[in-house]
Motif scaffolding. Structure first.
Motif, mmCIF file in Angstrom:
data_model
loop_
_atom_site.group_PDB
_atom_site.id
_atom_site.type_symbol
_atom_site.label_atom_id
_atom_site.label_comp_id
_atom_site.label_asym_id
_atom_site.label_seq_id
_atom_site.Cartn_x
_atom_site.Cartn_y
_atom_site.Cartn_z
ATOM 1 N N THR A 267 0.842 -1.200 0.000
ATOM 2 C CA THR A 267 0.000 0.000 0.000
ATOM 3 C C THR A 267 0.878 1.251 0.000
ATOM 4 O O THR A 267 2.116 1.157 0.111
ATOM 5 N N MET A 268 0.247 2.402 -0.129
ATOM 6 C CA MET A 268 0.988 3.668 -0.113
ATOM 7 C C MET A 268 1.671 3.845 1.230
ATOM 8 O O MET A 268 1.033 3.743 2.291
ATOM 9 N N ASN A 269 2.987 4.090 1.166
ATOM 10 C CA ASN A 269 3.817 4.267 2.354
ATOM 11 C C ASN A 269 3.755 3.061 3.287
ATOM 12 O O ASN A 269 4.065 3.160 4.467
ATOM 13 N N SER A 270 3.319 1.922 2.758
ATOM 14 C CA SER A 270 3.222 0.659 3.507
ATOM 15 C C SER A 270 2.307 0.770 4.724
ATOM 16 O O SER A 270 2.481 0.054 5.713
ATOM 17 N N LYS A 271 1.314 1.626 4.642
ATOM 18 C CA LYS A 271 0.369 1.798 5.749
ATOM 19 C C LYS A 271 -0.809 0.851 5.574
ATOM 20 O O LYS A 271 -1.357 0.726 4.474
ATOM 21 N N ARG A 272 -1.244 0.244 6.713
ATOM 22 C CA ARG A 272 -2.384 -0.662 6.660
ATOM 23 C C ARG A 272 -3.660 0.121 6.389
ATOM 24 O O ARG A 272 -3.908 1.148 7.023
ATOM 25 N N GLY A 273 -4.466 -0.396 5.442
ATOM 26 C CA GLY A 273 -5.714 0.258 5.097
ATOM 27 C C GLY A 273 -5.577 1.362 4.061
ATOM 28 O O GLY A 273 -6.590 1.873 3.573
ATOM 29 N N ALA A 274 -4.367 1.738 3.694
ATOM 30 C CA ALA A 274 -4.162 2.790 2.703
ATOM 31 C C ALA A 274 -4.378 2.223 1.298
ATOM 32 O O ALA A 274 -4.338 1.012 1.076
ATOM 33 N N PRO A 275 -4.657 3.100 0.331
ATOM 34 C CA PRO A 275 -4.795 2.620 -1.055
ATOM 35 C C PRO A 275 -3.504 1.954 -1.532
ATOM 36 O O PRO A 275 -2.415 2.183 -0.998
ATOM 37 N N MET A 276 -3.647 1.144 -2.525
ATOM 38 C CA MET A 276 -2.481 0.451 -3.072
ATOM 39 C C MET A 276 -1.537 1.466 -3.712
ATOM 40 O O MET A 276 -1.954 2.431 -4.355
ATOM 41 N N SER A 277 -0.260 1.240 -3.513
ATOM 42 C CA SER A 277 0.757 2.114 -4.081
ATOM 43 C C SER A 277 0.888 1.883 -5.584
ATOM 44 O O SER A 277 0.547 0.817 -6.101
ATOM 45 N N GLU A 278 1.425 2.897 -6.276
ATOM 46 C CA GLU A 278 1.719 2.735 -7.695
ATOM 47 C C GLU A 278 2.827 1.717 -7.922
ATOM 48 O O GLU A 278 2.967 1.168 -9.024
ATOM 49 N N HIS A 279 3.597 1.447 -6.871
ATOM 50 C CA HIS A 279 4.625 0.398 -6.979
ATOM 51 C C HIS A 279 3.986 -0.971 -7.189
ATOM 52 O O HIS A 279 4.614 -1.860 -7.775
#
Length: 356
Positions: A267-279
């Motif tokens: 996820t974005m910034n590896s945060k739980r519950g955050a949207p998936m990262s572009e990575h």
């Protein structure tokens, strides 16, 4: 009285006519006249039938004398109906040169089977080269030709189709992916196609590539797994902006770029519950260090007060990169990007770009 004399004369005239007719017939034939009894005893002769000329005998192929040792004990045919060429169909005695026998065959390819030792406890199949083959445990003859044979397995392998040349309906790439790869080649990018990546929900790259080198021989360390679109944008930025900026300030080209993250299922910034990262879709790359040809390494961090050239280069990178990417984050943006630049191609409404 007169009637009797007339009948007598008529009878004599008839006999005289018959005698004259017989004499004339006999005079027309050559030789002496045969009595009637002899004519009846003559038997007709049988008609004479001329025989056809005998066909010439077939000549046998020249064979060595040693081939037919003990011929008196063998039933080898030697006649026009069974020429000597067929001798290999019969058992042969010991000491026969198999190569000579094979050469006697019409259309011989040196590959005709010859059996020796017929009538003994150890029959052997002699190959064309004259070497006996091994026999099985059950006494059956076996040929060891497969020992040196090359097994052909190519026909059992699935045929691999070049995705760049195959149409999309046949498993090839979409036209946009093919066009992107052609642009990378023109830019001098070194890459290779990878199998599709699918690590779960939100983590996939349908047509991933692995990038190892950019234009001008600039290495990517370690190799980055990305989609083609972010690779295209990154390669253009390095060639058109980063390399000229480094030469302007340090009088040296770029040798390598240290990437800290490319494809990563998180996820974005590896945060739980955050949207998936572009990575997670291979649509982003993080740059942590730039090494020049002169050996100088420029770390991506907040520069010191007197690091004028480094400060100028990092500022130029942040400003010019926004023309190629839709997201640019770096030192000063937040705590998560204090030691690297983050570049991605995230799609936003109305074409919005976030360059911080």
């Amino acid at each position: 009285m007169l009637s009797r004399v007339s009948r007598y004369r008529h009878c004599r005239l008839s006999r005289a006519g018959l005698a004259l007719t017989t004499a004339l017939f006999a005079a027309g034939c050559s030789g002496d006249m045969a009595p009637p009894g002899d004519l009846l005893a003559i038997e007709p002769s049988a008609p004479v039938i001329l025989s056809e000329p005998v066909a010439p005998a077939m000549t046998s192929a020249p064979l060595a004398p040693a081939m037919f040792a003990d011929v008196s004990d063998s039933a080898v045919p030697n006649s026009p109906d069974a020429p000597m060429q067929n001798v290999l169909a019969y058992p042969v005695s010991d000491g026969v040169d198999a190569r000579q026998m094979t050469s006697a065959l019409p259309e011989s390819g040196g590959d005709q089977p010859i059996v020796t030792g017929i009538g003994t406890d150890n029959p052997q199949l002699v190959t064309a080269s004259g070497y006996p083959s091994s026999s099985g445990s059950d006494g059956s003859l076996q040929n060891d030709r497969t020992e040196n044979a090359q097994v052909q397995v190519a026909g059992l392998m699935p045929r691999v189709t070049d995705p760049m040349n195959a149409p999309q309906w046949a498993g090839g790439m979409p036209a946009s992916e093919k066009a992107c790869r052609n642009r990378l080649k023109r830019l001098g990018v070194t890459f290779r196609d990878l199998p599709a990546i699918n690590s779960g929900k939100g983590c996939s790259i349908p047509y991933p590539i692995e990038v190892t080198e950019l234009s001008g021989g600039i290495e990517i360390k370690p190799a980055a797994k990305l989609n083609c679109q972010i690779t295209d944008a990154f390669a253009q930025w390095v060639k058109n902006e980063l390399a000229p900026a480094a030469r302007l300030r340090y009088l040296s080209g770029v040798s390598s770029i240290r990437q800290l993250s490319s494809y990563s299922c998180r996820t974005m910034n590896s945060k739980r519950g955050a949207p998936m990262s572009e990575h997670a879709s291979g649509n982003a790359i993080d740059v942590g260090k730039i090494t020049l040809n002169n050996g100088q390494a420029i770390a991506v961090r907040k520069p010191g007060f007197f690091s004028f050239r480094e400060k100028s280069l990092l500022k130029t990178i942040r400003h010019d990169s926004c023309k190629y990417f839709t997201t640019v984050l770096g030192p000063g943006s937040d705590i998560h990007h204090k030691d690297h630049f983050h570049f991605d191609l995230r799609t936003r409404k109305a074409g919005y770009r976030h360059c911080d």
